[in-house]
Design an enzyme around this catalytic site. Structure first.
Site, PDB file in Angstrom:
ATOM      1  N   ARG A  63       0.838  -1.212   0.000  1.00  0.00           N
ATOM      2  CA  ARG A  63       0.000   0.000   0.000  1.00  0.00           C
ATOM      3  C   ARG A  63       0.866   1.253   0.000  1.00  0.00           C
ATOM      4  NH1 ARG A  63      -4.493  -1.068   4.325  1.00  0.00           N
ATOM      5  NH2 ARG A  63      -5.332   0.901   3.573  1.00  0.00           N
ATOM      6  N   GLN A  95     -11.142   8.672   8.249  1.00  0.00           N
ATOM      7  CA  GLN A  95     -10.767   7.285   8.560  1.00  0.00           C
ATOM      8  C   GLN A  95      -9.627   6.850   7.648  1.00  0.00           C
ATOM      9  OE1 GLN A  95     -14.663   4.820   9.044  1.00  0.00           O
ATOM     10  NE2 GLN A  95     -15.176   6.624   7.849  1.00  0.00           N
ATOM     11  N   HIS A 113      -7.807   6.731  12.181  1.00  0.00           N
ATOM     12  CA  HIS A 113      -7.247   5.376  12.071  1.00  0.00           C
ATOM     13  C   HIS A 113      -5.743   5.367  11.796  1.00  0.00           C
ATOM     14  CE1 HIS A 113     -11.526   3.772  10.952  1.00  0.00           C
ATOM     15  NE2 HIS A 113     -11.414   4.083  12.227  1.00  0.00           N
ATOM     16  N   CYS A 121       6.954   1.537  17.466  1.00  0.00           N
ATOM     17  CA  CYS A 121       7.507   0.316  18.049  1.00  0.00           C
ATOM     18  C   CYS A 121       6.407  -0.452  18.768  1.00  0.00           C
ATOM     19  CB  CYS A 121       8.631   0.685  19.025  1.00  0.00           C
ATOM     20  SG  CYS A 121       9.399  -0.782  19.764  1.00  0.00           S
ATOM     21  N   THR A 192     -18.105   6.757   2.868  1.00  0.00           N
ATOM     22  CA  THR A 192     -17.845   5.759   3.913  1.00  0.00           C
ATOM     23  C   THR A 192     -19.041   4.828   4.045  1.00  0.00           C
ATOM     24  OG1 THR A 192     -17.326   5.408   6.249  1.00  0.00           O
ATOM     25  CG2 THR A 192     -18.489   7.466   5.714  1.00  0.00           C
ATOM     26  N   ASN A 217     -22.263   9.850  -1.003  1.00  0.00           N
ATOM     27  CA  ASN A 217     -21.680   8.507  -1.144  1.00  0.00           C
ATOM     28  C   ASN A 217     -22.086   7.912  -2.492  1.00  0.00           C
ATOM     29  OD1 ASN A 217     -20.076   6.885   0.842  1.00  0.00           O
ATOM     30  ND2 ASN A 217     -21.509   5.283   0.224  1.00  0.00           N
ATOM     31  N   ALA A 235     -17.916  11.642  -5.053  1.00  0.00           N
ATOM     32  CA  ALA A 235     -17.558  12.793  -4.219  1.00  0.00           C
ATOM     33  C   ALA A 235     -16.871  13.895  -5.024  1.00  0.00           C
ATOM     34  CB  ALA A 235     -16.648  12.330  -3.083  1.00  0.00           C
TER      35      ALA A 235
HETATM   36  C1  BJW Z   1     -17.610   6.544  -2.953  1.00  0.00           C
HETATM   37  C2  BJW Z   1     -16.835   6.675  -4.084  1.00  0.00           C
HETATM   38  C3  BJW Z   1     -16.773   7.945  -4.638  1.00  0.00           C
HETATM   39  C4  BJW Z   1     -16.690   4.664  -3.501  1.00  0.00           C
HETATM   40  N1  BJW Z   1     -17.451   8.936  -4.079  1.00  0.00           N
HETATM   41  N2  BJW Z   1     -18.292   7.535  -2.413  1.00  0.00           N
HETATM   42  C5  BJW Z   1     -20.003  -0.841  17.856  1.00  0.00           C
HETATM   43  C6  BJW Z   1     -20.774  -1.832  17.280  1.00  0.00           C
HETATM   44  C7  BJW Z   1     -20.157  -2.941  16.713  1.00  0.00           C
HETATM   45  C8  BJW Z   1     -18.777  -3.098  16.708  1.00  0.00           C
HETATM   46  C9  BJW Z   1     -18.026  -2.106  17.266  1.00  0.00           C
HETATM   47  C10 BJW Z   1     -18.630  -1.009  17.845  1.00  0.00           C
HETATM   48  N3  BJW Z   1     -17.664  -0.208  18.300  1.00  0.00           N
HETATM   49  C11 BJW Z   1     -16.464  -0.760  18.000  1.00  0.00           C
HETATM   50  C12 BJW Z   1     -16.645  -1.926  17.388  1.00  0.00           C
HETATM   51  C13 BJW Z   1     -15.567  -2.835  16.877  1.00  0.00           C
HETATM   52  C14 BJW Z   1     -14.959  -2.348  15.565  1.00  0.00           C
HETATM   53  C15 BJW Z   1     -16.049  -2.239  14.508  1.00  0.00           C
HETATM   54  O1  BJW Z   1     -16.544  -1.183  14.179  1.00  0.00           O
HETATM   55  N4  BJW Z   1     -16.407  -3.346  13.917  1.00  0.00           N
HETATM   56  C16 BJW Z   1     -17.411  -3.323  12.857  1.00  0.00           C
HETATM   57  C17 BJW Z   1     -16.799  -3.934  11.605  1.00  0.00           C
HETATM   58  C18 BJW Z   1     -18.662  -4.012  13.340  1.00  0.00           C
HETATM   59  N5  BJW Z   1     -14.291  -1.074  15.761  1.00  0.00           N
HETATM   60  C19 BJW Z   1     -13.061  -1.011  16.221  1.00  0.00           C
HETATM   61  O2  BJW Z   1     -12.455  -2.033  16.518  1.00  0.00           O
HETATM   62  C20 BJW Z   1     -12.445   0.352  16.401  1.00  0.00           C
HETATM   63  N6  BJW Z   1     -11.964   0.434  17.718  1.00  0.00           N
HETATM   64  C21 BJW Z   1     -12.775   0.699  18.768  1.00  0.00           C
HETATM   65  O3  BJW Z   1     -13.926   1.099  18.626  1.00  0.00           O
HETATM   66  O4  BJW Z   1     -12.205   0.486  19.988  1.00  0.00           O
HETATM   67  C22 BJW Z   1     -13.101   0.282  21.092  1.00  0.00           C
HETATM   68  C23 BJW Z   1     -13.675  -1.126  20.984  1.00  0.00           C
HETATM   69  C24 BJW Z   1     -12.855  -2.168  20.641  1.00  0.00           C
HETATM   70  C25 BJW Z   1     -13.399  -3.455  20.517  1.00  0.00           C
HETATM   71  C26 BJW Z   1     -14.746  -3.660  20.703  1.00  0.00           C
HETATM   72  C27 BJW Z   1     -15.566  -2.578  21.048  1.00  0.00           C
HETATM   73  C28 BJW Z   1     -15.014  -1.296  21.197  1.00  0.00           C
HETATM   74  C29 BJW Z   1     -11.228   0.518  15.487  1.00  0.00           C
HETATM   75  C30 BJW Z   1     -11.607   0.493  14.056  1.00  0.00           C
HETATM   76  C31 BJW Z   1     -10.339   0.570  13.180  1.00  0.00           C
HETATM   77  C32 BJW Z   1     -10.673   0.337  11.723  1.00  0.00           C
HETATM   78  N7  BJW Z   1      -9.487   0.152  11.003  1.00  0.00           N
HETATM   79  C33 BJW Z   1      -9.576  -0.025   9.568  1.00  0.00           C
HETATM   80  C34 BJW Z   1      -8.286  -0.705   9.029  1.00  0.00           C
HETATM   81  C35 BJW Z   1      -7.060   0.089   9.276  1.00  0.00           C
HETATM   82  C36 BJW Z   1      -6.676   1.014   8.168  1.00  0.00           C
HETATM   83  C37 BJW Z   1      -6.092   0.317   6.958  1.00  0.00           C
HETATM   84  O5  BJW Z   1      -5.331  -0.657   7.050  1.00  0.00           O
HETATM   85  O6  BJW Z   1      -6.442   0.779   5.860  1.00  0.00           O
HETATM   86  O7  BJW Z   1      -9.835   1.193   8.906  1.00  0.00           O
HETATM   87  S1  BJW Z   1     -10.947  -1.039   9.052  1.00  0.00           S
HETATM   88  C38 BJW Z   1     -11.270  -0.218   7.561  1.00  0.00           C
HETATM   89  O8  BJW Z   1     -12.636   0.253   7.579  1.00  0.00           O
HETATM   90  C39 BJW Z   1     -10.353   1.001   7.556  1.00  0.00           C
HETATM   91  C40 BJW Z   1     -11.312   2.082   7.170  1.00  0.00           C
HETATM   92  O9  BJW Z   1     -10.841   3.331   7.641  1.00  0.00           O
HETATM   93  C41 BJW Z   1     -12.611   1.653   7.798  1.00  0.00           C
HETATM   94  C42 BJW Z   1     -13.830   2.287   7.236  1.00  0.00           C
HETATM   95  O10 BJW Z   1     -13.991   1.968   5.888  1.00  0.00           O
HETATM   96  P1  BJW Z   1     -14.573   3.057   4.903  1.00  0.00           P
HETATM   97  O11 BJW Z   1     -13.693   4.229   4.868  1.00  0.00           O
HETATM   98  O12 BJW Z   1     -15.992   3.288   5.231  1.00  0.00           O
HETATM   99  O13 BJW Z   1     -14.382   2.365   3.489  1.00  0.00           O
HETATM  100  P2  BJW Z   1     -15.270   1.280   2.735  1.00  0.00           P
HETATM  101  O14 BJW Z   1     -14.419   0.672   1.697  1.00  0.00           O
HETATM  102  O15 BJW Z   1     -15.952   0.374   3.677  1.00  0.00           O
HETATM  103  O16 BJW Z   1     -16.446   2.135   2.054  1.00  0.00           O
HETATM  104  C43 BJW Z   1     -16.198   3.071   1.031  1.00  0.00           C
HETATM  105  C44 BJW Z   1     -17.515   3.727   0.662  1.00  0.00           C
HETATM  106  O17 BJW Z   1     -17.245   4.739  -0.284  1.00  0.00           O
HETATM  107  C45 BJW Z   1     -18.524   2.757   0.025  1.00  0.00           C
HETATM  108  O18 BJW Z   1     -19.816   2.958   0.627  1.00  0.00           O
HETATM  109  C46 BJW Z   1     -18.559   3.191  -1.439  1.00  0.00           C
HETATM  110  O19 BJW Z   1     -19.840   3.073  -2.037  1.00  0.00           O
HETATM  111  C47 BJW Z   1     -18.175   4.630  -1.335  1.00  0.00           C
HETATM  112  N8  BJW Z   1     -17.522   5.166  -2.525  1.00  0.00           N
HETATM  113  N9  BJW Z   1     -16.277   5.390  -4.357  1.00  0.00           N
HETATM  114  C48 BJW Z   1     -18.210   8.660  -2.952  1.00  0.00           C
HETATM  115  N10 BJW Z   1     -16.050   8.142  -5.755  1.00  0.00           N
END
Ligand code: BJW
Length: 245
Positions: A63, A95, A113, A121, A192, A217, A235
């Protein structure tokens, strides 16, 4: 649909991978959440890293390499322009780990994120540092400071993985902004999927405060019903028009 910003309005923006799609950065769930057949949670989780740091580093090295020549698009620029107009009454929560908002000129950015171009480290408390190195496959980098003190410690990307806590100062900055905005708070989510928390819950925090909410979106995300105004489209086209006034 319009989002006009007057002399008292505050704008909180949340962006996700979709805003960078038109710059050529693949969205997180483009390949159904898979990378080389691995589920995203396997390569973006502390458990995955503990099990197989070489594979996780290969994922992030690829990446880093793929960011060469990638530049911000019209969507990033429209947000930077909006910030220019309202300065302190603007906060951008992203994010994304790609750094493209800063490259477009945004200054008030909370990286929820982490950042792809930083490492830290896994053992010592040395602060995260800029690291653009594309490590070769089979190389998991080690901490130089720990080595100097006679221990082996892996470096890891400075990224918030699944199950890890969002940095405390990031959440505190958002809370302070929401408090300062009071009834003048507006919220705009862009590109998102509304699946990952706590980011996906920000819209509900704003609604509970009586703030108005907009979404841009490419498709209807999981939390679409939480928004007052919804524009389905790219977007890079929608944002410049939405934020023109
Ligand atoms: C367009 C387009 C264009 C395309 N124009 N649009 C509450 C309920 C349930 C679970 C949890 C909760 N609270 C916490 C959790 C656990 C967990 C979680 O959410 N799990 C779910 C999957 C259910 N969350 C966590 O663990 C977070 N930590 C936390 O809350 O700590 C406290 C806790 C811990 C444990 C349990 C409970 C509480 C940390 C989350 C870290 C996420 N990290 C990642 C990976 C790291 C980064 C990397 O390597 O890249 O971050 S996951 C991944 O998803 C990445 C992204 O930032 C993140 C969000 O994704 P995003 O940005 O929405 O992208 P996509 O691909 O999903 O969507 C793109 C969108 O764009 C689509 O809709 C397209 O249609 C659109 N699109 N082209 C406009 N041109």
């Amino acid at each position: 649909m319009t989002l006009s910003l007057d002399s008292s309005s505050y704008l909180l923006v949340l962006t996700g991978a979709g805003i960078s799609a038109e710059s050529g950065v693949p969205t997180f769930r483009d390949a159904n959440g898979l990378w080389e057949g691995h589920a995203v949670e396997e390569v973006a989780s502390p458990e995955g890293f503990a099990r197989d740091p070489l594979t996780v580093w290969r994922f992030y090295a690829e990446r880093r390499a793929s960011m060469a020549g990638v530049v911000p698009n019209a969507g990033h620029r429209a947000l930077a322009d909006a910030e220019q107009r309202i300065s302190d009454r603007f906060l951008l929560v992203t994010q994304n780990i790609d750094g493209l908002h800063a490259a477009a000129g945004s200054q008030r950015v909370v990286e929820l994120h982490g950042n792809l171009m930083r490492s830290r480290c896994t053992v010592c408390d040395r602060p995260p540092f800029e690291d653009r190195t594309v490590y070769r496959p089979g190389v998991a980098p080690m901490c130089g400071r720990c080595r100097a003190e006679g221990r082996d410690a892996l470096l890891r990307p400075d990224i918030v993985w699944f199950g890890e806590l969002i940095p405390r100062d990031a959440m505190a900055r958002i809370a302070a902004f929401v408090d300062a905005a009071g009834a003048q708070l507006r919220f705009l989510a862009v590109g998102t999927s509304g699946l990952v928390y706590p980011a996906a819950g920000l819209v509900d925090v704003v609604r509970a405060r009586g703030g108005r909410t907009w979404l841009v979106n490419a498709e209807r995300p999981a939390n679409v019903d939480s928004f007052d105004e919804v524009a389905i489209g790219p977007a890079g086209t929608v944002l410049p028009a939405l934020l023109a006034g």
